[in-house]
Design a protein around this motif. Structure first.
Motif, PDB file in Angstrom:
ATOM      1  N   THR A   5      -2.161 -10.650   2.150  1.00  0.00           N
ATOM      2  CA  THR A   5      -0.950  -9.835   2.214  1.00  0.00           C
ATOM      3  C   THR A   5      -1.330  -8.357   2.297  1.00  0.00           C
ATOM      4  N   ASP A  27       1.344 -11.740  -4.580  1.00  0.00           N
ATOM      5  CA  ASP A  27       1.386 -12.279  -3.225  1.00  0.00           C
ATOM      6  C   ASP A  27       0.064 -12.931  -2.862  1.00  0.00           C
ATOM      7  N   TYR A  87      -0.341  -4.316   2.056  1.00  0.00           N
ATOM      8  CA  TYR A  87       0.573  -3.342   1.467  1.00  0.00           C
ATOM      9  C   TYR A  87       0.259  -1.956   2.028  1.00  0.00           C
ATOM     10  N   THR A  88       1.300  -1.170   2.224  1.00  0.00           N
ATOM     11  CA  THR A  88       1.136   0.259   2.489  1.00  0.00           C
ATOM     12  C   THR A  88       1.623   1.004   1.265  1.00  0.00           C
ATOM     13  N   VAL A  89       0.755   1.815   0.681  1.00  0.00           N
ATOM     14  CA  VAL A  89       0.998   2.460  -0.607  1.00  0.00           C
ATOM     15  C   VAL A  89       1.188   3.964  -0.401  1.00  0.00           C
ATOM     16  N   VAL A 105      -0.412  -7.824  -8.619  1.00  0.00           N
ATOM     17  CA  VAL A 105       0.298  -8.309  -7.430  1.00  0.00           C
ATOM     18  C   VAL A 105       0.218  -9.834  -7.425  1.00  0.00           C
ATOM     19  N   LEU A 158       5.760   0.806  -2.257  1.00  0.00           N
ATOM     20  CA  LEU A 158       5.024  -0.199  -1.494  1.00  0.00           C
ATOM     21  C   LEU A 158       5.824  -0.537  -0.250  1.00  0.00           C
ATOM     22  N   ASN A 159       5.181  -0.431   0.900  1.00  0.00           N
ATOM     23  CA  ASN A 159       5.832  -0.730   2.185  1.00  0.00           C
ATOM     24  C   ASN A 159       7.133   0.045   2.346  1.00  0.00           C
ATOM     25  N   THR A 190       8.832   1.109  -6.060  1.00  0.00           N
ATOM     26  CA  THR A 190       8.350  -0.022  -6.856  1.00  0.00           C
ATOM     27  C   THR A 190       8.398   0.268  -8.354  1.00  0.00           C
ATOM     28  N   THR A 196      -3.380   1.675   3.274  1.00  0.00           N
ATOM     29  CA  THR A 196      -3.151   0.260   3.493  1.00  0.00           C
ATOM     30  C   THR A 196      -4.212  -0.538   2.740  1.00  0.00           C
TER      31      THR A 196
END
Length: 312
Positions: free
Chosen positions: A285, A281, A287-289, A279, A254-255, A259, A308
């Motif tokens: 929010t 957050d 995330y880039t996966v 998640v 993630l990002n 993870t 994303t």
């Protein structure tokens, strides 16, 4: 005793390393500089990397001959803000190295900021029909259908892994990207922008894999990755790479950070795989996966094209 001490001192001096030669060579001038007005007060400046005998350590952007930005060596574009509307501006870029040597200025490029308009809070529609075509191992070309806006689209911004990597004028519907890595999976999206700096939603992503370097093995990234946000969770689906044996383990990042490792307790599911994880957050929010698979030889394969997703 005194003579012995002097002899040892002379021997030590004779064995000392000679000082490194002074670096007096300046980097080459940045090439390929472009300037695109994005609004009534901003201009987007881009350039190609300079070269240096020991390494470029930064760039400086100049407007009308006065420095307005200092940037690290990995940054090859910037927005110059706070400009006067409906005014022609001139830009140059210079590179520098660790010894303080400064390149000649780049070619001068110009851009005219847009006229100030009445307050506009309506963003353009998302560009559609985005497609990406690899151009060898290090470049690609994107094409898309134009977005619509209640005033007009002034720029299109290209994003890779949720980071802007290119900008073209609002009249363009194509962009050529360079500096890509061989044998790598990418996903690109495009956003439209108007004169009031309103940005559209992302286009649908377009995936591509650049050609492998000569003699390199084929790409082993998971394919057709999707990421969907639910309430407090994200669900991923993908097609594991063909490795000649069942793929039992995948790494989830993630990002850009590791993870967890996804391990199937039994035989991996045939075809498309699915994984859901929680998640915590707050909504909004991003995330880039990315995913990669463990190969039969125990090493980790190539990363998938990123996706994303926004927490709901």
């Amino acid at each position: 005793m005194l003579a012995l001490t002097m002899t040892l001192a002379l021997t030590a001096c004779e064995g000392a390393a000679a000082p490194a030669p002074k670096d007096t060579a300046a980097p080459t001038a940045p090439a390929g500089v472009t300037a695109t007005a994005g609004s009534a007060s901003t201009v987007h400046v881009m350039w190609s990397a300079s070269t240096d005998d020991r390494g470029v350590t930064g760039y400086a952007v100049y407007r009308e001959g006065r420095k307005v930005k200092d940037l690290p060596p990995t940054t090859l574009m910037t927005d110059v803000v706070g400009l006067t509307p409906a005014t022609r501006h001139r830009f140059t870029v210079r590179a520098h190295d660790a010894a303080g040597n400064v390149s000649p200025p780049s070619a001068t490029v110009t851009a005219t900021t847009l006229r100030a308009a009445a307050e506009d809070r309506t963003p353009p529609t998302a560009p559609s029909a985005l497609r990406a075509t690899p151009d060898g191992a290090r470049a690609a070309t994107l094409h898309w259908a134009p977005a619509r806006d209640d005033t007009r689209v002034t720029a299109y911004d290209v994003y890779q892994a949720d980071v802007r990597v290119h900008t073209v004028p609002g009249t363009a519907t194509t962009a050529r990207l360079t500096g890509l890595r061989p044998g790598t999976a990418y996903a690109f999206t495009v956003r439209a922008r108007d004169a009031a700096e309103n940005s559209s939603p992302d286009s649908a992503p377009a995936d591509l894999t650049t050609a492998s370097a000569p003699g390199a093995p084929p790409n082993t990234a998971p394919r057709d990755v999707t990421a969907t946000a639910g309430k407090g969770e994200i669900t991923l689906t993908w097609i594991p790479p063909k490795t000649g044996a069942p793929v039992t383990d995948h790494e989830l990042h993630l990002n850009g950070r590791f993870t967890t490792t996804i391990i199937w307790g039994t035989t991996p599911p045939p075809g498309r795989a699915t994984y859901t994880f929680p998640v915590q957050d707050p909504p909004g929010t991003r995330y880039t996966v990315t995913l990669r698979a463990r190969l039969p030889d125990g090493t980790w394969g190539d990363f998938s094209a990123p996706r994303t997703v926004v927490v709901r």
